[in-house]
Enzyme design. Sequence first.
Site, short mmCIF file in Angstrom:
data_model
loop_
_atom_site.label_atom_id
_atom_site.label_comp_id
_atom_site.label_asym_id
_atom_site.label_seq_id
_atom_site.Cartn_x
_atom_site.Cartn_y
_atom_site.Cartn_z
N ASP A 28 -8.36 -26.99 79.95
CA ASP A 28 -7.61 -27.38 78.79
C ASP A 28 -8.09 -26.21 77.58
O ASP A 28 -8.82 -25.66 77.71
CB ASP A 28 -7.89 -28.70 78.10
CG ASP A 28 -7.02 -29.18 77.08
OD1 ASP A 28 -5.67 -28.73 77.05
OD2 ASP A 28 -7.29 -30.32 76.35
N ARG A 32 -4.18 -23.34 72.10
CA ARG A 32 -5.30 -23.16 71.07
C ARG A 32 -6.00 -21.72 71.22
O ARG A 32 -5.87 -21.07 69.89
CB ARG A 32 -6.46 -24.21 71.14
CG ARG A 32 -5.93 -25.29 70.44
CD ARG A 32 -7.05 -26.42 70.56
NE ARG A 32 -6.70 -27.12 71.97
CZ ARG A 32 -7.29 -27.99 72.44
NH1 ARG A 32 -8.49 -28.53 71.74
NH2 ARG A 32 -7.15 -28.52 73.66
N TRP A 33 -6.24 -21.10 72.35
CA TRP A 33 -6.68 -19.78 72.37
C TRP A 33 -5.73 -18.81 72.00
O TRP A 33 -5.94 -17.81 71.35
CB TRP A 33 -6.91 -19.70 74.16
CG TRP A 33 -7.38 -18.44 74.35
CD1 TRP A 33 -8.83 -17.95 74.47
CD2 TRP A 33 -6.75 -17.18 74.65
NE1 TRP A 33 -9.03 -16.74 74.70
CE2 TRP A 33 -7.94 -15.97 75.01
CE3 TRP A 33 -5.38 -16.60 74.63
CZ2 TRP A 33 -7.46 -14.89 75.37
CZ3 TRP A 33 -4.85 -15.30 75.00
CH2 TRP A 33 -6.02 -14.48 75.18
N ASN A 76 2.94 -33.82 81.22
CA ASN A 76 3.42 -32.29 80.59
C ASN A 76 5.00 -32.08 80.48
O ASN A 76 5.27 -30.99 79.77
CB ASN A 76 2.52 -31.22 81.28
CG ASN A 76 0.97 -31.13 81.06
OD1 ASN A 76 0.38 -30.93 82.08
ND2 ASN A 76 0.72 -31.62 79.69
C1 IPE Z 1 -4.62 -32.12 80.49
O1 IPE Z 1 -4.28 -31.39 79.44
C2 IPE Z 1 -3.61 -31.67 81.67
C3 IPE Z 1 -3.80 -30.50 82.24
C4 IPE Z 1 -5.12 -29.95 81.90
C5 IPE Z 1 -2.95 -29.86 83.04
P1 IPE Z 1 -3.31 -31.89 78.24
O2 IPE Z 1 -3.36 -30.89 77.09
O3 IPE Z 1 -2.05 -32.07 78.73
O4 IPE Z 1 -3.93 -33.45 77.76
P2 IPE Z 1 -3.95 -33.83 76.34
O5 IPE Z 1 -2.40 -34.19 75.94
O6 IPE Z 1 -4.59 -33.18 75.43
O7 IPE Z 1 -4.42 -35.31 76.62
C1 IPE Z 2 -3.94 -26.59 79.33
O1 IPE Z 2 -3.74 -25.96 78.00
C2 IPE Z 2 -2.84 -26.30 80.27
C3 IPE Z 2 -1.80 -27.14 80.58
C4 IPE Z 2 -1.60 -28.32 79.98
C5 IPE Z 2 -0.70 -26.70 81.44
P1 IPE Z 2 -2.82 -26.70 76.78
O2 IPE Z 2 -1.40 -26.12 77.16
O3 IPE Z 2 -3.09 -28.11 76.72
O4 IPE Z 2 -3.64 -26.00 75.45
P2 IPE Z 2 -3.95 -26.75 74.04
O5 IPE Z 2 -4.61 -28.02 74.58
O6 IPE Z 2 -2.52 -27.17 73.43
O7 IPE Z 2 -4.81 -26.07 73.42
MG MG Z 3 -4.32 -29.52 76.09
#
Ligand code: IPE
Ligand code: IPE
Ligand code: MG
Length: 249
Positions: A28, A32-33, A76
């Site tokens: 995760d 944000r990165w 997602n």
């Molecule tokens: C969890 O991350 C799913 C994956 C890492 C693929 P999310 O970014 O989707 O989770 P929430 O929405 O913050 O709970």
């Molecule tokens: C995790 O990074 C990757 C997936 C869920 C596909 P995010 O896309 O959830 O990144 P943040 O949480 O918005 O930073």
């Molecule tokens: Mg995330």
Amino acid sequence: MKTELLEAQLLAKIDLDRLPKHIAIIMDGNGRWAKRRRLPRIAGHRAGIRAVRHAVEACARLGVPFLTLYAFSAENWKRPQTEIKLLMALLREYLKKEIGELNRQNIRLGVIGRVADLPKAVQADLDTAIDKTRQNTGMRLTLALNYGARTELVDAVNALLAYAGSNGSAQVDEDAIARHLYTHDVPDPDLLIRTSGEMRLSNFLLWQVAYSEIWVTETLWPDFQQENLFQAIIDFQRRERRYGGLGLA
Ligand code: IPE
Ligand code: IPE
Ligand code: MG
């Protein structure tokens, strides 16, 4: 400190006889990165692939038998179409580029989730990658794609109902449930890692993590290096796992 030196020092602290058998990672923080660098979110996902390589290589190098990566959740799909399309394209690119490397490291690829609902082209690339690494005898790398733990339990219950209907038996025990999960041929995770500091499971392996040791780091997924994985394993090896008993004390 230089990365290689730090890595070597951490590596020396790991007891190779007590490695976690199965490490599961909620990757995760890609968005944000990217945001911190004023880049589009997809740049974070692309950088996240580098971290996947680090984690896979570190686990294979140590001799961890099972690694499961949460790559795309059943929730997602709520994201903008453009991000989903780019994520699927990145996944296809990874699958095509990585087969050679997976074979070189003797890694067998697997997938959990409702694969049939992924785009057809992704399914085809998954089939090819799984097929081309099928003969490998080293680490088992499982990608969780269109994965949701509740969906997995629903699928398991439906499979059990169909079985009970054909066989007249209505008794279900823990083993029967575990045998019908997508993870039926993978042991429960010993260590669950989540990056980017979020203290939640986000519908990942709810049944299987009943007694997993949880390790959360503030590090965003694209910044995750081998040293982070080594630190997680060192911390894991300091934990006392009790499973509801009295432990060693
Ligand atoms: C969890 O991350 C799913 C994956 C890492 C693929 P999310 O970014 O989707 O989770 P929430 O929405 O913050 O709970
Ligand atoms: C995790 O990074 C990757 C997936 C869920 C596909 P995010 O896309 O959830 O990144 P943040 O949480 O918005 O930073
Ligand atoms: Mg995330």
